[in-house]
Design a protein around this motif. Structure first.
Motif, PDB file in Angstrom:
ATOM      1  N   GLY A 137     -10.404   6.712 -13.197  1.00  7.09           N
ATOM      2  CA  GLY A 137      -9.522   5.918 -13.968  1.00  7.09           C
ATOM      3  C   GLY A 137      -9.667   4.415 -14.503  1.00  7.09           C
ATOM      4  O   GLY A 137      -8.794   3.712 -14.703  1.00  7.09           O
ATOM      5  N   GLN A 138     -10.987   4.067 -14.590  1.00  8.99           N
ATOM      6  CA  GLN A 138     -11.420   2.724 -14.875  1.00  8.99           C
ATOM      7  C   GLN A 138     -12.015   2.972 -16.445  1.00  8.99           C
ATOM      8  O   GLN A 138     -13.135   3.437 -16.532  1.00  8.99           O
ATOM      9  N   GLU A 139     -11.688   2.278 -17.157  1.00  6.67           N
ATOM     10  CA  GLU A 139     -12.050   2.044 -18.653  1.00  6.67           C
ATOM     11  C   GLU A 139     -12.815   0.991 -18.761  1.00  6.67           C
ATOM     12  O   GLU A 139     -12.290  -0.145 -18.392  1.00  6.67           O
ATOM     13  N   ASN A 140     -14.053   0.791 -19.741  1.00  9.35           N
ATOM     14  CA  ASN A 140     -14.709  -0.547 -20.081  1.00  9.35           C
ATOM     15  C   ASN A 140     -13.638  -1.166 -20.893  1.00  9.35           C
ATOM     16  O   ASN A 140     -13.142  -0.768 -21.769  1.00  9.35           O
ATOM     17  N   VAL A 149     -10.326 -12.504 -21.486  1.00 11.37           N
ATOM     18  CA  VAL A 149      -9.617 -11.472 -21.988  1.00 11.37           C
ATOM     19  C   VAL A 149      -9.001 -10.607 -20.664  1.00 11.37           C
ATOM     20  O   VAL A 149     -10.101 -10.500 -19.795  1.00 11.37           O
ATOM     21  N   ILE A 150      -7.843 -10.509 -20.569  1.00 15.47           N
ATOM     22  CA  ILE A 150      -7.411  -9.685 -19.365  1.00 15.47           C
ATOM     23  C   ILE A 150      -7.755  -8.327 -19.504  1.00 15.47           C
ATOM     24  O   ILE A 150      -7.455  -7.701 -20.456  1.00 15.47           O
ATOM     25  N   PRO A 151      -8.393  -7.635 -18.435  1.00 12.37           N
ATOM     26  CA  PRO A 151      -8.577  -6.110 -18.766  1.00 12.37           C
ATOM     27  C   PRO A 151      -7.318  -5.445 -18.129  1.00 12.37           C
ATOM     28  O   PRO A 151      -6.532  -5.758 -17.186  1.00 12.37           O
ATOM     29  N   GLU A 152      -7.010  -4.573 -19.175  1.00 17.60           N
ATOM     30  CA  GLU A 152      -5.676  -3.887 -19.154  1.00 17.60           C
ATOM     31  C   GLU A 152      -5.730  -2.569 -18.633  1.00 17.60           C
ATOM     32  O   GLU A 152      -4.968  -1.937 -18.194  1.00 17.60           O
ATOM     33  N   ARG A 153      -6.993  -1.889 -18.461  1.00 11.04           N
ATOM     34  CA  ARG A 153      -7.299  -0.594 -18.201  1.00 11.04           C
ATOM     35  C   ARG A 153      -8.250  -0.193 -17.023  1.00 11.04           C
ATOM     36  O   ARG A 153      -8.842   0.535 -16.888  1.00 11.04           O
ATOM     37  N   SER A 154      -8.621  -1.650 -16.606  1.00 11.28           N
ATOM     38  CA  SER A 154      -9.830  -1.593 -15.485  1.00 11.28           C
ATOM     39  C   SER A 154      -9.507  -2.834 -14.578  1.00 11.28           C
ATOM     40  O   SER A 154      -8.636  -3.725 -14.932  1.00 11.28           O
ATOM     41  N   GLN A 155     -10.418  -2.947 -13.577  1.00 10.71           N
ATOM     42  CA  GLN A 155     -10.313  -4.112 -12.650  1.00 10.71           C
ATOM     43  C   GLN A 155     -11.941  -4.683 -12.604  1.00 10.71           C
ATOM     44  O   GLN A 155     -12.891  -3.865 -13.021  1.00 10.71           O
ATOM     45  N   ILE A 156     -12.009  -6.128 -12.307  1.00  8.43           N
ATOM     46  CA  ILE A 156     -13.367  -6.661 -12.594  1.00  8.43           C
ATOM     47  C   ILE A 156     -14.058  -6.253 -11.081  1.00  8.43           C
ATOM     48  O   ILE A 156     -13.479  -6.784 -10.026  1.00  8.43           O
ATOM     49  N   SER A 157     -15.193  -5.605 -11.179  1.00  9.43           N
ATOM     50  CA  SER A 157     -15.777  -5.261  -9.963  1.00  9.43           C
ATOM     51  C   SER A 157     -16.722  -6.362  -9.383  1.00  9.43           C
ATOM     52  O   SER A 157     -16.893  -7.496 -10.059  1.00  9.43           O
ATOM     53  N   LYS A 158     -16.962  -6.160  -8.087  1.00 12.91           N
ATOM     54  CA  LYS A 158     -17.861  -7.351  -7.394  1.00 12.91           C
ATOM     55  C   LYS A 158     -19.373  -7.290  -8.464  1.00 12.91           C
ATOM     56  O   LYS A 158     -19.689  -8.132  -8.604  1.00 12.91           O
ATOM     57  N   PHE A 159     -19.642  -6.251  -8.692  1.00  6.94           N
ATOM     58  CA  PHE A 159     -20.936  -6.081  -9.571  1.00  6.94           C
ATOM     59  C   PHE A 159     -20.729  -6.939 -10.983  1.00  6.94           C
ATOM     60  O   PHE A 159     -21.822  -7.522 -11.151  1.00  6.94           O
ATOM     61  N   CYS A 160     -19.591  -6.777 -11.372  1.00  7.69           N
ATOM     62  CA  CYS A 160     -19.431  -7.267 -12.721  1.00  7.69           C
ATOM     63  C   CYS A 160     -19.452  -8.654 -12.624  1.00  7.69           C
ATOM     64  O   CYS A 160     -19.855  -9.506 -13.373  1.00  7.69           O
ATOM     65  N   THR A 161     -18.678  -9.419 -11.637  1.00  2.48           N
ATOM     66  CA  THR A 161     -18.659 -10.659 -11.276  1.00  2.48           C
ATOM     67  C   THR A 161     -20.153 -11.277 -10.952  1.00  2.48           C
ATOM     68  O   THR A 161     -20.481 -12.314 -11.511  1.00  2.48           O
ATOM     69  N   GLN A 162     -20.812 -10.550 -10.226  1.00  5.50           N
ATOM     70  CA  GLN A 162     -22.325 -11.008 -10.038  1.00  5.50           C
ATOM     71  C   GLN A 162     -23.266 -11.054 -11.141  1.00  5.50           C
ATOM     72  O   GLN A 162     -23.977 -11.954 -11.426  1.00  5.50           O
ATOM     73  N   LEU A 163     -22.823  -9.859 -12.201  1.00  2.00           N
ATOM     74  CA  LEU A 163     -23.659 -10.124 -13.446  1.00  2.00           C
ATOM     75  C   LEU A 163     -23.279 -11.067 -14.536  1.00  2.00           C
ATOM     76  O   LEU A 163     -23.822 -11.822 -14.819  1.00  2.00           O
ATOM     77  N   ARG A 216     -14.303   1.359 -30.222  1.00  3.38           N
ATOM     78  CA  ARG A 216     -13.513   1.961 -29.206  1.00  3.38           C
ATOM     79  C   ARG A 216     -12.356   1.431 -28.595  1.00  3.38           C
ATOM     80  O   ARG A 216     -11.526   2.100 -28.342  1.00  3.38           O
ATOM     81  N   GLN A 217     -12.680   0.182 -28.020  1.00  4.41           N
ATOM     82  CA  GLN A 217     -11.455  -0.382 -27.656  1.00  4.41           C
ATOM     83  C   GLN A 217      -9.977  -0.591 -28.366  1.00  4.41           C
ATOM     84  O   GLN A 217      -9.082  -0.313 -28.084  1.00  4.41           O
ATOM     85  N   CYS A 218     -10.416  -0.872 -29.743  1.00  3.32           N
ATOM     86  CA  CYS A 218      -9.434  -0.894 -30.584  1.00  3.32           C
ATOM     87  C   CYS A 218      -9.008   0.404 -30.934  1.00  3.32           C
ATOM     88  O   CYS A 218      -7.607   0.479 -31.024  1.00  3.32           O
ATOM     89  N   SER A 219      -9.810   1.330 -31.057  1.00  2.00           N
ATOM     90  CA  SER A 219      -9.026   2.727 -31.335  1.00  2.00           C
ATOM     91  C   SER A 219      -8.354   3.171 -30.111  1.00  2.00           C
ATOM     92  O   SER A 219      -7.283   3.789 -30.295  1.00  2.00           O
ATOM     93  N   GLU A 220      -8.805   3.005 -29.105  1.00  4.45           N
ATOM     94  CA  GLU A 220      -8.088   3.629 -27.746  1.00  4.45           C
ATOM     95  C   GLU A 220      -6.649   2.719 -27.474  1.00  4.45           C
ATOM     96  O   GLU A 220      -6.002   3.291 -26.834  1.00  4.45           O
ATOM     97  N   THR A 221      -6.594   1.567 -27.913  1.00  5.06           N
ATOM     98  CA  THR A 221      -5.596   0.916 -27.594  1.00  5.06           C
ATOM     99  C   THR A 221      -4.566   0.583 -28.932  1.00  5.06           C
ATOM    100  O   THR A 221      -3.781  -0.129 -28.854  1.00  5.06           O
ATOM    101  N   ARG A 222      -5.131   1.512 -30.101  1.00  3.88           N
ATOM    102  CA  ARG A 222      -4.382   1.518 -31.198  1.00  3.88           C
ATOM    103  C   ARG A 222      -4.145   0.068 -32.029  1.00  3.88           C
ATOM    104  O   ARG A 222      -2.960  -0.290 -32.310  1.00  3.88           O
ATOM    105  N   LEU A 223      -5.167  -0.701 -31.930  1.00  2.00           N
ATOM    106  CA  LEU A 223      -5.120  -2.143 -32.405  1.00  2.00           C
ATOM    107  C   LEU A 223      -6.196  -1.968 -33.700  1.00  2.00           C
ATOM    108  O   LEU A 223      -7.188  -1.524 -33.885  1.00  2.00           O
ATOM    109  N   ALA A 224      -5.880  -3.071 -34.640  1.00  2.00           N
ATOM    110  CA  ALA A 224      -6.564  -2.967 -35.895  1.00  2.00           C
ATOM    111  C   ALA A 224      -8.045  -3.733 -35.453  1.00  2.00           C
ATOM    112  O   ALA A 224      -7.897  -4.462 -34.560  1.00  2.00           O
TER     113      ALA A 224
END
Length: 180
Positions: free
Chosen positions: A23-26, A51-65, A111-119
């Protein structure tokens, strides 16, 4: 096409150690940008758009990186469509040649523009600085941004894996590629 300045982009996206959890998308969580003046070599308009992630959460791993925390995004983040609007309105991204280090940034944006239907906010002219650097140095394999800076004896400024800082560091590598 504006030829005088190249838009240099580096994104950070939600990530996990290993595969994405169900259920988590990049999602892009930072768009680092700056302008490289092809004639003078000046790097300007350096900015990080959180940018606010709308399809996922920021993981501890992501914050460390990346050093990007959920709290930082809550305080300063904007929605992805608003970030795309900034790229179009303030950086004229659709009419400019743009560059990133490798193809990840271009592919993730598409990918994100296509999946969220944005130009898609960029024009068709993209420079892969990673490939150009490897070709210019006559290397068999490309290297990461930090290694490229090290090879050029240029300091890695700021925090690695922060878009705002990496965009500027990539611009320094691109400046070397264009001038050598």
């Amino acid at each position: 096409m504006k030829s005088g300045k190249i838009l240099v982009v580096d994104i950070e996206a939600t990530c996990w150690e290993g595969r994405n959890p169900p259920g988590q998308e990049n999602d892009i969580i930072e768009v680092g940008v700056c302008l490289l003046d092809v004639d003078t070599g000046e790097i300007s308009a350096n900015r990080g758009i959180l940018v606010i992630p709308e399809r996922s959460q920021i993981s501890k791993f992501c914050t460390q990186l990346t050093s990007i925390t959920p709290g930082l995004i809550e305080d300063e983040g904007i929605y992805f469509d608003d970030a795309c609007d900034i790229l179009e309105r303030e950086y004229d991204a659709v009419n400019r040649v743009w560059a990133s280090y490798g193809d990840y940034d271009r592919n993730q944006f598409q990918r994100q523009c296509s999946e969220t239907r944005l130009a898609y906010p960029f024009g068709p002219s993209h420079i892969n600085v990673k490939t150009m650097f490897a070709q210019k140095r006559r290397m068999k394999h490309s290297v990461g941004m930090a290694s490229a800076l090290e090879m050029l004896k240029l300091p890695l400024e700021g925090t690695h894996h922060r878009g705002v800082d990496d965009a500027k560091n990539i611009a320094k590598i691109l400046r070397w590629v264009l001038n050598n």
